[in-house]
Design a protein around this motif. Structure first.
Motif: not given
Length: 134
Positions: A72-99
């Motif tokens: 899914k990540a590769r598809k999103a990046i390819a779509q942005a490159l081919v179609e000239g779109k911006a990529i925003l990195i945000e959200g999802g279902t994740y955890i991290s040990e740091n602030y």
């Protein structure tokens, strides 16, 4: 009945909030969302050179789930490159040990195991929380 979705473990946030095509104003661009866990999959495979088994273990998910996230990540990046779109990195279902925080003054990213009150780079108090551990 489907299984409950597991949080994907992320080591650290991306140093930037996204990317855009050169020479085009952001307000004129369509956007593609790259979730934090998708960014982490790309980082582990393409930057850290781990195999999918190792990357899945680091993210605390199964290898088939990792494969779906990575595809899914590769598809999103390819779509942005081919179609000239911006990529925003945000959200999802994740955890991290740091602030995670981003400084409003110098725009740099800070991470720490405890809450941060000042930017570790410029000491400004103009910081915005991006993530806090659960």
């Amino acid at each position: 009945m489907p299984n409950q979705r597991r949080n994907r473990k992320i080591e650290s946030p991306p140093s930037v909030e996204g990317f855009k095509p050169y020479g085009v104003r952001m307000k004129n661009l369509q956007k593609v969302i790259l979730l934090f866990e998708e960014y982490e999959a790309i980082r582990l495979i393409d930057y850290e050179d781990l195999n999918q088994e190792e990357a899945a273990a680091k993210m605390d998910i199964s290898r088939p789930t990792f494969t779906r996230v990575y595809k899914k990540a590769r598809k999103a990046i390819a779509q942005a490159l081919v179609e000239g779109k911006a990529i925003l990195i945000e959200g999802g279902t994740y955890i991290s040990e740091n602030y995670w925080v981003r400084c409003g003054k110098c725009s740099k990213l800070g991470t720490a195991p405890a809450p941060i009150k000042n930017c570790p780079h410029c000491q400004s108090s103009e910081i915005k929380g991006i993530h806090q551990p659960k």
